[in-house]
Design a protein around this motif. Structure first.
Motif, PDB file in Angstrom:
ATOM      1  N   PRO A  99      11.488  11.415 -27.378  1.00 53.28           N
ATOM      2  CA  PRO A  99      11.047  12.907 -26.707  1.00 53.28           C
ATOM      3  C   PRO A  99       9.945  12.593 -25.836  1.00 53.28           C
ATOM      4  CG  PRO A  99      10.986  12.846 -29.216  1.00 53.28           C
ATOM      5  CD  PRO A  99      10.992  11.326 -28.717  1.00 53.28           C
ATOM      6  N   ILE A 100      10.197  11.875 -24.883  1.00 50.36           N
ATOM      7  CA  ILE A 100       8.936  11.791 -24.037  1.00 50.36           C
ATOM      8  C   ILE A 100       9.014  12.689 -22.923  1.00 50.36           C
ATOM      9  CG2 ILE A 100       8.613   9.265 -24.641  1.00 50.36           C
ATOM     10  CD1 ILE A 100      10.303   8.547 -21.991  1.00 50.36           C
ATOM     11  N   LEU A 101       9.995  13.504 -22.680  1.00 52.21           N
ATOM     12  CA  LEU A 101       9.901  14.294 -21.584  1.00 52.21           C
ATOM     13  C   LEU A 101       9.319  15.571 -21.705  1.00 52.21           C
ATOM     14  CD1 LEU A 101      13.599  13.740 -20.089  1.00 52.21           C
ATOM     15  CD2 LEU A 101      11.301  12.441 -19.647  1.00 52.21           C
ATOM     16  N   ARG A 102       7.963  15.752 -22.089  1.00 44.27           N
ATOM     17  CA  ARG A 102       7.175  16.740 -22.240  1.00 44.27           C
ATOM     18  C   ARG A 102       6.914  17.769 -21.354  1.00 44.27           C
ATOM     19  NH1 ARG A 102       4.904  16.057 -27.402  1.00 44.27           N
ATOM     20  NH2 ARG A 102       4.107  18.291 -27.023  1.00 44.27           N
ATOM     21  N   GLU A 103       7.206  19.135 -21.264  1.00 43.75           N
ATOM     22  CA  GLU A 103       6.936  19.739 -20.064  1.00 43.75           C
ATOM     23  C   GLU A 103       5.419  19.618 -19.626  1.00 43.75           C
ATOM     24  OE1 GLU A 103       8.019  23.794 -20.620  1.00 43.75           O
ATOM     25  OE2 GLU A 103       7.843  24.282 -18.281  1.00 43.75           O
ATOM     26  N   ASP A 104       4.524  19.475 -20.745  1.00 47.91           N
ATOM     27  CA  ASP A 104       3.071  19.555 -20.107  1.00 47.91           C
ATOM     28  C   ASP A 104       2.680  17.878 -20.203  1.00 47.91           C
ATOM     29  OD1 ASP A 104       3.130  18.538 -22.855  1.00 47.91           O
ATOM     30  OD2 ASP A 104       1.993  20.075 -23.585  1.00 47.91           O
ATOM     31  N   SER A 105       3.388  17.138 -20.117  1.00 52.38           N
ATOM     32  CA  SER A 105       2.855  15.525 -19.917  1.00 52.38           C
ATOM     33  C   SER A 105       2.489  15.551 -18.407  1.00 52.38           C
ATOM     34  CB  SER A 105       4.057  14.477 -20.050  1.00 52.38           C
ATOM     35  OG  SER A 105       3.898  14.069 -21.352  1.00 52.38           O
ATOM     36  N   SER A 106       1.730  14.520 -18.096  1.00 55.20           N
ATOM     37  CA  SER A 106       1.537  14.118 -16.733  1.00 55.20           C
ATOM     38  C   SER A 106       2.531  13.269 -16.274  1.00 55.20           C
ATOM     39  CB  SER A 106       0.198  13.388 -16.573  1.00 55.20           C
ATOM     40  OG  SER A 106       0.400  11.836 -16.915  1.00 55.20           O
ATOM     41  N   HIS A 107       2.977  13.517 -14.850  1.00 53.95           N
ATOM     42  CA  HIS A 107       3.914  12.586 -14.244  1.00 53.95           C
ATOM     43  C   HIS A 107       3.714  11.179 -14.222  1.00 53.95           C
ATOM     44  CE1 HIS A 107       7.359  14.216 -12.206  1.00 53.95           C
ATOM     45  NE2 HIS A 107       7.451  13.326 -11.209  1.00 53.95           N
ATOM     46  N   LEU A 148      21.026  18.002 -19.197  1.00 54.03           N
ATOM     47  CA  LEU A 148      20.015  17.974 -18.594  1.00 54.03           C
ATOM     48  C   LEU A 148      19.045  19.370 -18.148  1.00 54.03           C
ATOM     49  CD1 LEU A 148      17.684  16.335 -16.889  1.00 54.03           C
ATOM     50  CD2 LEU A 148      19.368  16.509 -15.169  1.00 54.03           C
ATOM     51  N   GLY A 149      20.081  20.016 -17.747  1.00 55.78           N
ATOM     52  CA  GLY A 149      19.786  21.694 -17.638  1.00 55.78           C
ATOM     53  C   GLY A 149      19.148  21.543 -16.289  1.00 55.78           C
ATOM     54  N   ARG A 150      18.391  22.759 -16.019  1.00 55.97           N
ATOM     55  CA  ARG A 150      17.928  23.154 -14.667  1.00 55.97           C
ATOM     56  C   ARG A 150      16.504  23.504 -14.801  1.00 55.97           C
ATOM     57  NH1 ARG A 150      22.942  25.857 -11.272  1.00 55.97           N
ATOM     58  NH2 ARG A 150      24.578  23.978 -12.093  1.00 55.97           N
ATOM     59  N   GLU A 151      16.000  23.428 -15.764  1.00 55.88           N
ATOM     60  CA  GLU A 151      14.409  23.781 -15.706  1.00 55.88           C
ATOM     61  C   GLU A 151      13.895  22.880 -14.917  1.00 55.88           C
ATOM     62  OE1 GLU A 151      12.862  24.684 -20.115  1.00 55.88           O
ATOM     63  OE2 GLU A 151      14.515  23.521 -20.518  1.00 55.88           O
ATOM     64  N   SER A 153      12.667  17.424 -12.523  1.00 58.98           N
ATOM     65  CA  SER A 153      11.806  16.599 -11.956  1.00 58.98           C
ATOM     66  C   SER A 153      11.707  15.065 -12.688  1.00 58.98           C
ATOM     67  CB  SER A 153      10.289  17.297 -12.036  1.00 58.98           C
ATOM     68  OG  SER A 153       9.233  16.115 -11.695  1.00 58.98           O
ATOM     69  N   TYR A 154      11.675  15.238 -13.855  1.00 54.62           N
ATOM     70  CA  TYR A 154      11.659  13.891 -14.495  1.00 54.62           C
ATOM     71  C   TYR A 154      12.829  13.240 -14.411  1.00 54.62           C
ATOM     72  CZ  TYR A 154       7.711  15.484 -17.463  1.00 54.62           C
ATOM     73  OH  TYR A 154       6.500  15.777 -17.761  1.00 54.62           O
ATOM     74  N   ALA A 155      13.960  13.875 -14.150  1.00 53.68           N
ATOM     75  CA  ALA A 155      15.416  13.102 -13.670  1.00 53.68           C
ATOM     76  C   ALA A 155      15.353  12.385 -12.517  1.00 53.68           C
ATOM     77  CB  ALA A 155      16.652  14.235 -13.885  1.00 53.68           C
ATOM     78  N   ALA A 176      27.073  16.240 -14.860  1.00 54.72           N
ATOM     79  CA  ALA A 176      26.442  17.896 -15.091  1.00 54.72           C
ATOM     80  C   ALA A 176      25.455  18.154 -14.125  1.00 54.72           C
ATOM     81  CB  ALA A 176      26.156  17.825 -16.470  1.00 54.72           C
ATOM     82  N   ASP A 177      24.121  18.615 -14.524  1.00 55.73           N
ATOM     83  CA  ASP A 177      23.000  19.005 -13.896  1.00 55.73           C
ATOM     84  C   ASP A 177      22.375  17.915 -13.149  1.00 55.73           C
ATOM     85  OD1 ASP A 177      23.352  21.855 -13.966  1.00 55.73           O
ATOM     86  OD2 ASP A 177      22.264  21.906 -15.848  1.00 55.73           O
ATOM     87  N   ALA A 178      22.640  16.659 -13.222  1.00 57.13           N
ATOM     88  CA  ALA A 178      22.263  15.596 -12.532  1.00 57.13           C
ATOM     89  C   ALA A 178      22.952  15.667 -11.056  1.00 57.13           C
ATOM     90  CB  ALA A 178      22.451  14.237 -13.025  1.00 57.13           C
TER      91      ALA A 178
END
Lengths: 342, 342
Positions: free
Chosen positions: B81-89, B112-115, B120-122, B140-142
């Motif tokens: 679960p490393i794709l945290r919205e509040d993580s730094s790039h 993946l979705g479109r958030e 950005s992480y994708a 899909a969303d990729a």
């Protein structure tokens, strides 16, 4: 009193063909709104039943307090935890409207509960669904919701309400049905007072009633699209589904019913939109047909699960019986798999 | 038009032998990037399918909002679960790069979705995968992501894109395919405009197309490692997989396909690296082979699940059919278990 053959023949027309002509979604995209702190099984049962009877996609719209559990029950459901207690109404309105634009039917109530924010979002969703002329199924605490304010559903002839004995008694009182109305006529009277909403009264036998002779049924907003005479043609009908059910009243069977009725309404929408069939059945007829079909299949699944499990039957045992039950009710060729011949 | 025997013979060469010669990981380490607030079933389906066709290890790289549900579906998946919205790039870049260094293939898109943060992480993951010359599958969303910026994938001949009907139509427009191009030639045209990326166009039959005669296919960055002539040898080919599939278009089948294609690409990578086989098949051929193999097995699994479940089939029913389907397509001796003889 078995369901007349003519009704079954109409029902079969709204079953999507299994010939490869449809693409993903054209056998129904279903949404279930429910699932909060206390209830997670109910929306799961409704949503998975929609898939197991034959919808293509099944979404659950719920509180984050319920989402992880619902997701964990099945990877085949798409679970949207957008009903946050701390969200703004405007944000949720936008998210809901975007979701509803992709659905054919909204099932409101399974696991909804009575927390203020859930009730408030449910009202919002119902009003959005009405403005989109979507088919809706109202069960459980969505019945409690409309009971507080009948105008939420009054005159909306794309709605099916599915009260059990207790819910029906309460709803009858809330719409003001006189105590002297005979038992057998009460469901029609409730439909009449709801302005033509289809009533599926669950019980020893299920009664499916519609009565559009009341005043509200001719309201402009009750107009069924593509059928301008909807408010004018008066309908008064009651059908009884006496298909044998199971003998155990374990909790959750009503959720299965709301899912199967919902999936059939989604088929009705695809039929109405021309994805298949000849469009000879008017839209105003679809809620009655879906209610009859959902009732027949659900009662059959209940009987089959009970035959196997007896006293210890739980609602989860009914899920694998939905396919065989569909085959039993409509014929194996309509179910299309080995399950339909079991 | 069945797949030519020569193609099947090549395909069989990239199937890892089951003779005890390989150690853990040499039959493929697969990563799926996807899974956020709304979608958790899709990355699960992709990741478990990779295992069920025969990869050794399957990782899911997702948002913490999806991780618990995905973990709950199967203890055999490794969920990060490393794709945290509040993580730094920068932090995520380091974590992603470390993970990718252990993988043979990256499947981008299922759930993946479109958030914004997921998209950005994708993008970041795709650029890291390219710099590592990893095989990638985009679904899909990729596909939505690369549709916004074709340069993300253009000329990258280790990529397979797997659009369904709707996604293919959108992608065709985004890469500028002329409306006059006949239907049967469109997938090749899309491949050409993507600079030789393999296109697996899903539909009534699946089309696998490659066309490296366009300009971008000779870009330096498109170089397929160990094959310096990659940019020079021009390829133009379309294969049709008309293996019978199921007649129900329930959501999620595309995720199974991305997982099976991904696993076969991972095998291709192990083959390329010399874990087994004779290295006679050039790396540039591997994406086409993996797309064909994944399509054949997935369609077979779809047919088998549908035969059993009929109208009520859900994607989860396809998982136990992957083994038998592999046996059916390639022969029981390649599957190696009783399942392969079912």
């Amino acid at each position: 009193m078995p369901i007349p053959r003519a009704v079954l023949d109409q029902l079969k027309q709204i079953i999507p063909p299994l010939n490869g002509s449809l693409h993903k979604g054209q056998s129904g995209r279903v949404g279930v709104l429910g699932g909060a702190l206390d209830y997670t099984g109910a929306p799961f049962f409704a949503a998975i039943s929609a898939l197991r009877i034959g919808a293509d996609l099944s979404h659950v719209i719920c509180s984050p307090t319920a989402a992880q559990a619902i997701k964990s029950y099945s990877p085949d459901l798409i679970v949207h935890p957008i009903l946050r207690e701390d969200s703004s109404h405007d944000k949720v309105r936008g998210e809901l409207d975007s979701l509803l634009s992709r659905l054919h039917v909204l099932i409101l109530g399974p696991g909804l509960g009575r927390e203020d924010y859930m009730q408030s979002y449910a009202k919002l969703a119902l009003s959005l669904a009405r403005s989109r002329a979507m088919f809706v199924v109202l069960d459980a605490d969505a019945l409690w919701m409309v009971g507080q304010d009948i105008s939420l559903v009054k005159g909306y002839r794309r709605a099916v309400v599915t009260p059990n004995v207790v819910e029906f008694k309460r709803l009858s009182e809330q719409v003001g049905v006189d105590k002297d109305v005979p038992q057998r006529e009460r469901s029609q009277e409730v439909s009449k007072r709801l302005g033509g909403v289809v009533v599926l009264e669950k019980g020893k036998t299920d009664l499916i009633a519609i009565d559009t002779t009341g005043e509200a049924a001719s309201l402009e907003e009750s107009k069924i699209s593509g059928e301008h005479e909807a408010g004018k043609v008066k309908v008064k009908e009651v059908l009884e589904v006496d298909v044998e059910g199971g003998l155990k009243r374990c909790g959750g069977q009503g959720d299965i019913l709301s899912g199967t009725v919902g999936a059939m309404l989604a088929w009705g929408k695809c039929y109405e939109d021309g994805a298949f069939g000849d469009q000879n059945i008017p839209a105003s007829r679809l809620p009655v047909l879906a209610a009859v079909g959902g009732s027949m299949v659900t009662r059959t699944a209940s009987r089959r699960a009970f035959q196997k499990q007896g006293r210890g039957v739980v609602t989860e045992d009914m899920i694998p019986e939905i396919g065989p039950s569909f085959g039993e009710v409509f014929g194996a060729e309509f179910q299309g798999g080995e399950k339909g011949r079991l």
